[in-house]
Write a protein that holds these residues in place. Structure first.
Motif, PDB file in Angstrom:
ATOM      1  N   HIS A 107      47.194 -76.453  11.802  1.00  0.00           N
ATOM      2  CA  HIS A 107      45.953 -77.163  11.269  1.00  0.00           C
ATOM      3  C   HIS A 107      46.322 -78.776  11.654  1.00  0.00           C
ATOM      4  CE1 HIS A 107      44.407 -73.801   8.885  1.00  0.00           C
ATOM      5  NE2 HIS A 107      45.798 -73.453   8.497  1.00  0.00           N
ATOM      6  N   HIS A 108      47.433 -79.089  11.832  1.00  0.00           N
ATOM      7  CA  HIS A 108      47.484 -80.730  12.525  1.00  0.00           C
ATOM      8  C   HIS A 108      46.592 -80.819  13.411  1.00  0.00           C
ATOM      9  CE1 HIS A 108      49.489 -84.551  13.438  1.00  0.00           C
ATOM     10  NE2 HIS A 108      49.639 -84.091  14.451  1.00  0.00           N
ATOM     11  N   ASP A 109      46.498 -79.914  14.706  1.00  0.00           N
ATOM     12  CA  ASP A 109      45.635 -80.101  15.779  1.00  0.00           C
ATOM     13  C   ASP A 109      44.426 -80.284  15.376  1.00  0.00           C
ATOM     14  OD1 ASP A 109      47.735 -80.006  17.263  1.00  0.00           O
ATOM     15  OD2 ASP A 109      47.481 -78.035  17.925  1.00  0.00           O
ATOM     16  N   ASP A 110      43.687 -79.447  14.397  1.00  0.00           N
ATOM     17  CA  ASP A 110      42.467 -79.344  14.023  1.00  0.00           C
ATOM     18  C   ASP A 110      42.060 -80.581  13.086  1.00  0.00           C
ATOM     19  OD1 ASP A 110      42.245 -76.691  14.778  1.00  0.00           O
ATOM     20  OD2 ASP A 110      42.827 -75.828  12.749  1.00  0.00           O
ATOM     21  N   ASP A 111      42.973 -81.064  12.507  1.00  0.00           N
ATOM     22  CA  ASP A 111      42.664 -82.244  11.717  1.00  0.00           C
ATOM     23  C   ASP A 111      42.645 -83.401  12.689  1.00  0.00           C
ATOM     24  OD1 ASP A 111      42.724 -80.958   9.436  1.00  0.00           O
ATOM     25  OD2 ASP A 111      44.950 -81.182   8.843  1.00  0.00           O
ATOM     26  N   ASP A 112      43.323 -83.349  13.708  1.00  0.00           N
ATOM     27  CA  ASP A 112      43.289 -84.479  14.734  1.00  0.00           C
ATOM     28  C   ASP A 112      42.144 -84.538  15.292  1.00  0.00           C
ATOM     29  OD1 ASP A 112      45.851 -85.560  14.036  1.00  0.00           O
ATOM     30  OD2 ASP A 112      46.846 -84.696  15.704  1.00  0.00           O
ATOM     31  N   ALA A 113      41.799 -83.305  15.750  1.00  0.00           N
ATOM     32  CA  ALA A 113      40.374 -83.021  16.487  1.00  0.00           C
ATOM     33  C   ALA A 113      39.216 -83.529  15.798  1.00  0.00           C
ATOM     34  CB  ALA A 113      40.170 -81.633  16.825  1.00  0.00           C
ATOM     35  N   SER A 114      39.142 -83.287  14.455  1.00  0.00           N
ATOM     36  CA  SER A 114      38.110 -83.569  13.474  1.00  0.00           C
ATOM     37  C   SER A 114      38.058 -85.244  13.475  1.00  0.00           C
ATOM     38  CB  SER A 114      38.427 -82.990  12.184  1.00  0.00           C
ATOM     39  OG  SER A 114      37.195 -83.627  11.310  1.00  0.00           O
ATOM     40  N   LEU A 153      28.887 -72.250  29.155  1.00  0.00           N
ATOM     41  CA  LEU A 153      30.326 -72.240  29.331  1.00  0.00           C
ATOM     42  C   LEU A 153      30.611 -73.896  28.836  1.00  0.00           C
ATOM     43  CD1 LEU A 153      32.954 -70.658  29.168  1.00  0.00           C
ATOM     44  CD2 LEU A 153      32.749 -71.048  31.734  1.00  0.00           C
ATOM     45  N   ASP A 154      30.090 -74.575  29.557  1.00  0.00           N
ATOM     46  CA  ASP A 154      30.376 -75.900  29.750  1.00  0.00           C
ATOM     47  C   ASP A 154      30.352 -76.576  28.289  1.00  0.00           C
ATOM     48  OD1 ASP A 154      30.386 -76.019  32.400  1.00  0.00           O
ATOM     49  OD2 ASP A 154      28.535 -77.233  32.722  1.00  0.00           O
ATOM     50  N   LYS A 155      29.668 -76.233  27.491  1.00  0.00           N
ATOM     51  CA  LYS A 155      29.620 -76.538  26.040  1.00  0.00           C
ATOM     52  C   LYS A 155      30.835 -75.983  25.073  1.00  0.00           C
ATOM     53  CE  LYS A 155      27.501 -78.759  23.904  1.00  0.00           C
ATOM     54  NZ  LYS A 155      27.623 -80.223  23.424  1.00  0.00           N
ATOM     55  N   ILE A 156      30.949 -74.875  25.456  1.00  0.00           N
ATOM     56  CA  ILE A 156      32.109 -74.038  25.008  1.00  0.00           C
ATOM     57  C   ILE A 156      33.555 -74.783  25.367  1.00  0.00           C
ATOM     58  CG2 ILE A 156      33.803 -72.080  24.983  1.00  0.00           C
ATOM     59  CD1 ILE A 156      31.385 -71.438  23.252  1.00  0.00           C
ATOM     60  N   ILE A 157      33.578 -75.255  26.683  1.00  0.00           N
ATOM     61  CA  ILE A 157      34.796 -75.915  27.048  1.00  0.00           C
ATOM     62  C   ILE A 157      34.846 -77.335  26.625  1.00  0.00           C
ATOM     63  CG2 ILE A 157      35.799 -76.909  29.164  1.00  0.00           C
ATOM     64  CD1 ILE A 157      34.834 -74.936  30.874  1.00  0.00           C
ATOM     65  N   GLU A 158      33.500 -78.136  26.322  1.00  0.00           N
ATOM     66  CA  GLU A 158      33.922 -79.080  25.886  1.00  0.00           C
ATOM     67  C   GLU A 158      34.132 -79.190  24.142  1.00  0.00           C
ATOM     68  OE1 GLU A 158      30.254 -81.829  23.641  1.00  0.00           O
ATOM     69  OE2 GLU A 158      29.782 -81.244  25.665  1.00  0.00           O
ATOM     70  N   SER A 162      38.686 -79.782  21.488  1.00  0.00           N
ATOM     71  CA  SER A 162      39.113 -80.165  20.032  1.00  0.00           C
ATOM     72  C   SER A 162      39.450 -79.224  19.477  1.00  0.00           C
ATOM     73  CB  SER A 162      38.076 -80.842  19.501  1.00  0.00           C
ATOM     74  OG  SER A 162      37.601 -82.271  20.133  1.00  0.00           O
ATOM     75  N   TYR A 163      39.034 -77.976  19.756  1.00  0.00           N
ATOM     76  CA  TYR A 163      39.293 -76.670  19.234  1.00  0.00           C
ATOM     77  C   TYR A 163      39.836 -75.674  19.987  1.00  0.00           C
ATOM     78  CZ  TYR A 163      37.132 -79.264  15.824  1.00  0.00           C
ATOM     79  OH  TYR A 163      36.423 -80.259  14.691  1.00  0.00           O
ATOM     80  N   PRO A 164      40.857 -75.595  20.657  1.00  0.00           N
ATOM     81  CA  PRO A 164      41.474 -74.656  21.751  1.00  0.00           C
ATOM     82  C   PRO A 164      41.357 -73.289  21.257  1.00  0.00           C
ATOM     83  CG  PRO A 164      43.158 -75.881  20.576  1.00  0.00           C
ATOM     84  CD  PRO A 164      42.114 -76.686  20.253  1.00  0.00           C
ATOM     85  N   GLY A 165      41.389 -72.779  20.115  1.00  0.00           N
ATOM     86  CA  GLY A 165      41.282 -71.653  19.650  1.00  0.00           C
ATOM     87  C   GLY A 165      39.884 -70.848  20.231  1.00  0.00           C
ATOM     88  N   LEU A 166      38.930 -71.777  20.568  1.00  0.00           N
ATOM     89  CA  LEU A 166      37.745 -71.106  21.261  1.00  0.00           C
ATOM     90  C   LEU A 166      37.938 -70.171  22.510  1.00  0.00           C
ATOM     91  CD1 LEU A 166      35.261 -73.966  20.632  1.00  0.00           C
ATOM     92  CD2 LEU A 166      35.018 -71.535  19.533  1.00  0.00           C
ATOM     93  N   LEU A 167      39.250 -70.595  23.071  1.00  0.00           N
ATOM     94  CA  LEU A 167      39.441 -70.179  24.173  1.00  0.00           C
ATOM     95  C   LEU A 167      40.870 -69.109  24.218  1.00  0.00           C
ATOM     96  CD1 LEU A 167      39.271 -73.122  26.691  1.00  0.00           C
ATOM     97  CD2 LEU A 167      37.511 -71.096  26.464  1.00  0.00           C
ATOM     98  N   THR A 168      41.646 -69.167  23.071  1.00  0.00           N
ATOM     99  CA  THR A 168      42.768 -68.343  22.875  1.00  0.00           C
ATOM    100  C   THR A 168      42.575 -67.266  21.832  1.00  0.00           C
ATOM    101  OG1 THR A 168      43.780 -70.092  21.306  1.00  0.00           O
ATOM    102  CG2 THR A 168      44.087 -70.449  23.595  1.00  0.00           C
ATOM    103  N   PHE A 169      41.763 -67.391  20.918  1.00  0.00           N
ATOM    104  CA  PHE A 169      41.633 -66.432  19.794  1.00  0.00           C
ATOM    105  C   PHE A 169      41.308 -65.062  20.271  1.00  0.00           C
ATOM    106  CE2 PHE A 169      40.856 -69.862  16.206  1.00  0.00           C
ATOM    107  CZ  PHE A 169      42.074 -69.801  16.060  1.00  0.00           C
ATOM    108  N   CYS A 170      41.972 -64.187  19.751  1.00  0.00           N
ATOM    109  CA  CYS A 170      41.377 -62.695  20.048  1.00  0.00           C
ATOM    110  C   CYS A 170      40.520 -62.390  18.912  1.00  0.00           C
ATOM    111  CB  CYS A 170      42.561 -61.810  19.838  1.00  0.00           C
ATOM    112  SG  CYS A 170      43.707 -61.730  21.229  1.00  0.00           S
TER     113      CYS A 170
END
Length: 283
Positions: A107-114, A153-158, A162-170
Motif C-alpha cells: 500500500h506504500h506504493d499506492d499512497d505514494d502514487a496517489s 493501451l497508452d492510457k493503461i501504461i500511463e 502509478s498503479y503497476p497492478g494494472l499490468l501485474t494483477f491476475c
C-alpha cells in the motif's frame, strides 16, 4: 449486473447490434488445468490457466483493436453489406482488490502514487470498499474530448506508472466489483465508396466486468466450455443512435438497448459514480 448474450446462432443471422456486441467482446483463450501443471501446459500450448490470466492479457486485445479498429459487419437498409470499423478508448475503470490480495500488496506504493498523480481524473482511495473484503485500488474517468484521447493501451501504461497492478494483477486477484467502460468511435468503413457516413456515425459505450469470479457465475454462451474467457458487455449507451441501422425490432434490439442502458445506469447509481461519458451519451 448480468451480461445479455446474443440469441443468434451464428454471425450471419445476427442483427447489426448483435454483431457489434459480439465483435467488441474481448476473448482470451485459456485451459482448465491443475494449478501445479499450469506452467507446463502454458509452455506447450500457449494457453493459460484461467487463474493465471492477467489484466494485461485483456489490455493486449484492445491494443490490437486500437491499431486497426474492430470490424463490424453491417447490413444497410438498401441491403448493401459493409464492414464499419470502430476504435476503442478507455472511458472509465475501477479495480477493486480482494482482502487477501491487498494484504500482500504494497500500500506504500499506492499512497505514494496517489500523492504524485496530477491527473484530476485519476483517483485512489483504499478506504473505499465495494464490500467487507474489497478495497478500491484505482479508479479513472475520462473527461477529455474524443479528439484528445490517447490510444487504449497508452492510457493503461500511463496509469500503470502509478498503479503497476494494472499490468501485474491476475483476474483472480481482483474483486467481482471490478469493471471498465469502453467508448467506441467509428473511423472508416469498407468499401469506402458506399455513401453511408450519416448512417454510421453512431458511437457506443460498453461496460464490462473484469473479474474471473463474475465470469464463473455466468454461462459462456455457445463458446466451447473451458476454452475462452469472454467479457460480454453488461451495459451499453449510445450517441447519435441511427435506429434504422442498429435497431432491428424483429430481433428485439430495442428492448436489448433499453435493458443494457438500464443495467449500466443502475450499476453507476449503485456505486454513486458520475460517469462523464455515460452522462454525455444519454443526455
Amino acid at each position: 449486473m448480468s451480461p445479455i448474450t446474443s440469441s443468434c446462432s451464428s454471425i450471419e443471422h445476427c442483427s447489426n447490434l448483435e454483431n457489434f456486441l459480439h465483435s467488441v467482446t474481448p476473448i482470451i483463450k485459456h485451459d482448465f488445468v491443475p494449478v501445479n501443471d499450469s506452467k507446463e501446459v502454458e509452455a506447450k500450448s500457449g494457453l493459460k490457466n484461467k487463474e493465471d490470466i492477467k489484466l494485461q492479457d485483456i489490455w493486449e486485445v484492445y491494443d490490437e483493436w486500437s491499431s486497426c479498429g474492430v470490424g463490424i459487419s453491417v447490413i444497410l437498409e438498401s441491403g448493401e453489406s459493409i464492414v464499419q470499423y470502430y476504435v476503442p478508448y478507455l472511458s472509465a475503470i475501477q479495480i477493486f482488490i480482494k482482502k487477501s490480495t491487498s494484504s500482500t500488496s504494497s500500500h506504500h506504493d499506492d499512497d505514494d502514487a496517489s500523492t504524485k498523480s496530477n491527473d484530476k481524473n485519476l483517483k485512489s482511495d483504499n478506504s473505499c470498499c465495494s464490500g467487507d473484503h474489497d478495497h478500491l485500488y484505482v479508479q479513472f474517468y475520462e473527461s477529455c474530448s474524443p479528439y484528445l484521447r490517447v490510444p487504449f493501451l497508452d492510457k493503461i501504461i500511463e496509469l500503470a506508472q502509478s498503479y503497476p497492478g494494472l499490468l501485474t494483477f491476475c483476474i483472480n486477484d481482483i474483486s467481482p466489483a471490478s469493471w471498465m467502460s469502453i467508448a467506441w468511435y467509428p473511423i472508416y468503413r469498407i468499401p469506402a465508396s458506399i455513401n453511408s457516413t450519416k448512417e454510421l456515425c453512431t458511437c457506443f459505450l460498453t461496460f464490462h466486468a473484469l473479474s474471473c469470479s463474475f465470469q464463473d457465475n455466468n454461462e459462456e454462451g455457445d463458446r466451447e466450455s473451458g476454452q475462452v474467457l469472454d467479457l460480454v458487455p453488461f451495459g451499453l449507451a449510445t450517441y447519435k443512435m441511427q435506429s434504422h441501422v442498429w435497431n432491428n425490432r424483429d430481433k428485439g434490439d430495442d428492448e436489448k438497448i433499453k435493458e443494457l442502458e438500464s443495467a449500466a445506469s443502475s450499476w453507476l447509481k449503485q456505486l454513486h459514480i458520475q460517469h462523464h461519458d455515460f452522462i454525455f451519451f444519454t443526455q
